[in-house]
Motif scaffolding. Structure first.
Motif, PDB file in Angstrom:
ATOM      1  N   GLU A 252      53.346  31.407  22.916  1.00  0.00           N
ATOM      2  CA  GLU A 252      53.943  31.232  24.235  1.00  0.00           C
ATOM      3  C   GLU A 252      54.835  32.424  24.585  1.00  0.00           C
ATOM      4  OE1 GLU A 252      55.896  27.466  24.336  1.00  0.00           O
ATOM      5  OE2 GLU A 252      54.063  26.375  24.861  1.00  0.00           O
ATOM      6  N   THR A 253      55.556  32.926  23.592  1.00  0.00           N
ATOM      7  CA  THR A 253      56.406  34.107  23.800  1.00  0.00           C
ATOM      8  C   THR A 253      55.552  35.333  24.104  1.00  0.00           C
ATOM      9  OG1 THR A 253      58.084  33.229  22.287  1.00  0.00           O
ATOM     10  CG2 THR A 253      58.169  35.588  22.773  1.00  0.00           C
ATOM     11  N   TYR A 254      54.459  35.496  23.357  1.00  0.00           N
ATOM     12  CA  TYR A 254      53.577  36.642  23.581  1.00  0.00           C
ATOM     13  C   TYR A 254      52.980  36.614  24.990  1.00  0.00           C
ATOM     14  CZ  TYR A 254      53.589  36.992  18.444  1.00  0.00           C
ATOM     15  OH  TYR A 254      53.954  37.112  17.127  1.00  0.00           O
ATOM     16  N   VAL A 255      52.525  35.437  25.403  1.00  0.00           N
ATOM     17  CA  VAL A 255      51.844  35.336  26.694  1.00  0.00           C
ATOM     18  C   VAL A 255      52.811  35.647  27.843  1.00  0.00           C
ATOM     19  CG1 VAL A 255      50.755  33.722  28.310  1.00  0.00           C
ATOM     20  CG2 VAL A 255      50.016  33.795  25.941  1.00  0.00           C
ATOM     21  N   PRO A 260      52.243  38.186  34.205  1.00  0.00           N
ATOM     22  CA  PRO A 260      53.153  38.437  35.343  1.00  0.00           C
ATOM     23  C   PRO A 260      53.065  37.336  36.387  1.00  0.00           C
ATOM     24  CG  PRO A 260      51.219  39.855  35.459  1.00  0.00           C
ATOM     25  CD  PRO A 260      51.167  39.191  34.123  1.00  0.00           C
ATOM     26  N   GLU A 261      54.195  37.127  37.071  1.00  0.00           N
ATOM     27  CA  GLU A 261      54.257  36.118  38.125  1.00  0.00           C
ATOM     28  C   GLU A 261      54.578  36.790  39.463  1.00  0.00           C
ATOM     29  OE1 GLU A 261      57.222  33.291  37.038  1.00  0.00           O
ATOM     30  OE2 GLU A 261      55.906  32.194  35.660  1.00  0.00           O
ATOM     31  N   GLU A 275      49.864  34.744  36.617  1.00  0.00           N
ATOM     32  CA  GLU A 275      48.496  35.255  36.480  1.00  0.00           C
ATOM     33  C   GLU A 275      47.610  34.205  35.812  1.00  0.00           C
ATOM     34  OE1 GLU A 275      46.041  38.876  36.886  1.00  0.00           O
ATOM     35  OE2 GLU A 275      48.057  38.415  37.533  1.00  0.00           O
ATOM     36  N   PHE A 276      48.164  33.545  34.772  1.00  0.00           N
ATOM     37  CA  PHE A 276      47.472  32.454  34.081  1.00  0.00           C
ATOM     38  C   PHE A 276      48.394  31.238  34.091  1.00  0.00           C
ATOM     39  CE2 PHE A 276      46.210  36.420  31.867  1.00  0.00           C
ATOM     40  CZ  PHE A 276      44.885  36.468  32.271  1.00  0.00           C
ATOM     41  N   ASP A 277      47.858  30.105  34.492  1.00  0.00           N
ATOM     42  CA  ASP A 277      48.656  28.892  34.563  1.00  0.00           C
ATOM     43  C   ASP A 277      49.135  28.475  33.173  1.00  0.00           C
ATOM     44  OD1 ASP A 277      49.519  26.428  36.134  1.00  0.00           O
ATOM     45  OD2 ASP A 277      48.289  25.536  34.545  1.00  0.00           O
ATOM     46  N   TRP A 278      50.442  28.164  33.082  1.00  0.00           N
ATOM     47  CA  TRP A 278      51.015  27.843  31.765  1.00  0.00           C
ATOM     48  C   TRP A 278      50.407  26.595  31.154  1.00  0.00           C
ATOM     49  CZ3 TRP A 278      53.458  31.002  28.780  1.00  0.00           C
ATOM     50  CH2 TRP A 278      54.138  32.087  29.324  1.00  0.00           C
ATOM     51  N   ALA A 279      50.276  25.553  31.957  1.00  0.00           N
ATOM     52  CA  ALA A 279      49.720  24.295  31.431  1.00  0.00           C
ATOM     53  C   ALA A 279      48.295  24.506  30.947  1.00  0.00           C
ATOM     54  CB  ALA A 279      49.776  23.206  32.495  1.00  0.00           C
ATOM     55  N   ALA A 280      47.518  25.308  31.689  1.00  0.00           N
ATOM     56  CA  ALA A 280      46.139  25.571  31.292  1.00  0.00           C
ATOM     57  C   ALA A 280      46.097  26.334  29.977  1.00  0.00           C
ATOM     58  CB  ALA A 280      45.415  26.366  32.382  1.00  0.00           C
ATOM     59  N   PHE A 281      46.986  27.321  29.812  1.00  0.00           N
ATOM     60  CA  PHE A 281      47.040  28.080  28.564  1.00  0.00           C
ATOM     61  C   PHE A 281      47.389  27.170  27.391  1.00  0.00           C
ATOM     62  CE2 PHE A 281      50.129  30.028  25.597  1.00  0.00           C
ATOM     63  CZ  PHE A 281      49.235  30.783  24.855  1.00  0.00           C
ATOM     64  N   ARG A 282      48.421  26.346  27.563  1.00  0.00           N
ATOM     65  CA  ARG A 282      48.851  25.473  26.461  1.00  0.00           C
ATOM     66  C   ARG A 282      47.747  24.498  26.070  1.00  0.00           C
ATOM     67  NH1 ARG A 282      54.030  25.727  29.078  1.00  0.00           N
ATOM     68  NH2 ARG A 282      53.498  23.897  30.315  1.00  0.00           N
TER      69      ARG A 282
END
Length: 552
Positions: A252-255, A260-261, A275-282
């Motif tokens: 999460e820290t790396y991403v 960028p937002e 750029e990438f949705d946080w919930a989708a990444f998790r």
């Protein structure tokens, strides 16, 4: 018309029977197929697909069926029949996918796979592959098994502190777990299990809170990699055997550094759009670790490059899951104990519908949908494309969710996304693009019409749908809205006459369909209107009717 496929695949096999194909080879092919995805074996067809016919010895389907059942353990119940193609008899054998591991009567365990050149082959199934096969079928939870060679000393006290902190801080964490002493907490989350009166770590326990060096030694398959590429330049490349709780926080820290937002105004507020949705990444990361096959070598890999983000894991989709039913199939995983622990800790979606969050993360910003198309029988690969957000669409969705006081369903979001891209669709086209059932689509559409999200025109099979006027207004496309609802249909007759005059005064219904992008019945209605107005006349009837311009 030929009914036999023209080429072999994972579930299609051809065997020549000119010289009477040996029975023991036939049994091995059948075992290999049933231990993979099942399929059809055609006896009497050459590798190149040419039909040469079945040997007289194999022209008794009942006898072949009995031979297969008597030569396999447990017995395989195949269906066999003689079919005639191109004047020759072929034995068609339908092989079911086994619900366990099947061997020949002599003890050979085999499985079918696709070689690098795309052709199929049958190879031995080794003992270490059996747990993977059973887990894939939902008959074994590998993550709940005691880990051979592990002791309680292999669990890291610092990771247990991290575990408690995550439960405390995550909204979905079960706070009641925090009152339990360490040993009871471990039992509750199935991090340890009783073996002959002594507690030992499970695979789940070691994966979540094990010591890094012991994970590398005892579960060498539990490897992960985080990579960042800019063009061909490697900006980050880290391999690790760290326990999953630490890995999640690190990733999460790396991403954050590579995600960028930008902000957009929404009423009196400013909304950050990453750029990438946080919930989708998790959820993508959770799925990769929870559904990966820990009996296979390989790594869970996160790759960020100029094209987007890829999250991949060893182990294909489990039994019953495919590209078309990802969003509708009942949630079930390869490692239930690990998935359950992740949910109770607060890292995973409690409903088991994390896949919905992954799709939602792209759709709500008007971006291309997540792509699983490069997944194989051995790997699942999620690709989230880099793309600019469709800000008017994002605002439209946000306003509607705010108005309803709840998130829109994933089905509603998918239909809105399709209409935003396609502009106008029939139910059949929406079903085709979303892979949702027609009943689900129709049910969602009726609710969306009532709420003004979409509008309908036409009747019966010709009924089509467009986005409601709110999204066009948000896009400053009111002219396009009017065109979608009215002007296009008004201009149809003139466009048809213009095309006819450029084709020596002749036009067909198919010409009208292609010109106006309408259904056959809509095209026919336009032609009938022009006939009634005395502008077209039927030149010749039949299936390929032609119409001629009437010169005034």
């Amino acid at each position: 018309m030929r009914t036999i496929p023209k080429a072999e695949s994972l579930d299609i096999e051809f065997k020549s029977d000119l010289k009477c194909y040996p029975d023991h080879d036939l049994i091995e092919e059948i075992v290999g197929m049933t231990n993979a995805s099942g399929g059809f074996l055609f006896l009497g067809v050459e590798d190149d697909g040419s039909i040469t016919g079945v040997h007289k010895k194999h022209k008794d389907p009942i006898g072949v069926t009995a031979l297969i059942a008597n030569s396999t353990v447990p017995p395989i119940a195949v269906r066999a029949e003689i079919i005639t193609e191109e004047g020759k008899d072929v034995l068609k054998i339908e092989v079911p996918r086994s619900r366990g591991v099947v061997s020949t009567a002599s003890g050979k365990m085999l499985r079918r796979r696709i070689k690098l050149d795309g052709s199929p082959e049958v190879i031995p199934m080794y003992s270490y592959e059996i747990p993977s096969r059973l887990a894939e079928l939902g008959m074994l939870d590998y993550s709940a098994q005691p880990l051979a060679g592990a002791t309680l000393d292999d669990l890291d006290p610092n990771q247990r502190v991290r575990l408690r902190r995550i439960i405390q801080n995550r909204p979905g964490g079960e706070k009641t777990l925090l009152s339990l002493p360490d040993d009871e907490l471990d039992i509750a989350l199935r991090l340890i299990t009783d073996v002959a009166g002594k507690y030992v770590p499970t695979v789940t326990g070691m994966l979540l809170i094990g010591k890094e060096e012991r994970i590398a030694e005892l579960i060498p398959t539990a490897k992960s990699a985080f990579q960042v590429l800019e063009g061909t330049a490697v900006r980050m490349n880290e391999d690790s055997h760290k326990p999953l709780l630490e890995l999640f926080e690190n990733y999460e820290t790396y991403v954050k550094a590579w995600n960028p937002e930008r902000e957009t105004e929404y009423g009196l507020f400013r909304i950050p759009i990453p750029e990438f949705d946080w919930a989708a990444f998790r959820e993508g990361l959770v799925n990769a670790f929870c559904h990966r096959d820990y009996t296979m070598l390989g790594a869970v890999r996160v790759l960020i490059d100029d094209e987007g983000m890829i999250i991949s894991n060893p182990g294909g989709f489990i039994d019953g899951v495919n590209l078309k039913n990802l969003l509708t199939v009942e949630p079930h995983g390869r490692n239930p104990a690990l998935a359950d622990a992740m949910k109770r800790i607060g890292l995973a979606e409690k409903t088991g519908r994390g896949i919905d969050r992954i799709f939602e993360g792209s759709i709500i910003f008007g971006r291309p949908w997540p792509d699983y198309s490069e997944s194989t029988s051995r790997t699942v690969k999620l690709f989230i494309q880099r793309a600019k957000a469709d800000l008017p669409f994002a605002k439209f969705v946000a306003e509607e969710q705010n108005r309803q006081g709840k998130p829109l369903s994933i089905y509603t979001l998918m239909i809105l996304s399709v209409l935003n891209t396609e502009r106008r669709c029939t139910v059949e086209r929406i079903v085709e693009l979303t892979n949702l059932s027609e009943n689900k689509v129709r049910s969602a559409i009726e609710v969306m019409i009532e709420s003004g999200l979409i509008e309908a025109s036409g009747k019966g099979k010709d009924r089509t749908y467009i986005l409601g006027k709110k999204i066009y207004r948000e896009n400053k496309e009111t002219i396009q809205y009017v065109r979608q609802t009215d002007i296009d249909s008004i201009r149809h007759p003139e466009l048809v006459m213009k095309l006819a005059n450029t084709q020596n005064g002749i036009i067909t219904k198919q010409d009208v369909i292609e010109l106006l992008k309408v259904t056959p019945s809509q095209a026919y209605a336009v032609i009938k209107k022009l006939q009634a107005e005395g502008r077209l006349e039927l030149l010749c009837g039949g299936k390929y009717s032609k119409y001629k311009v009437i010169n005034s």
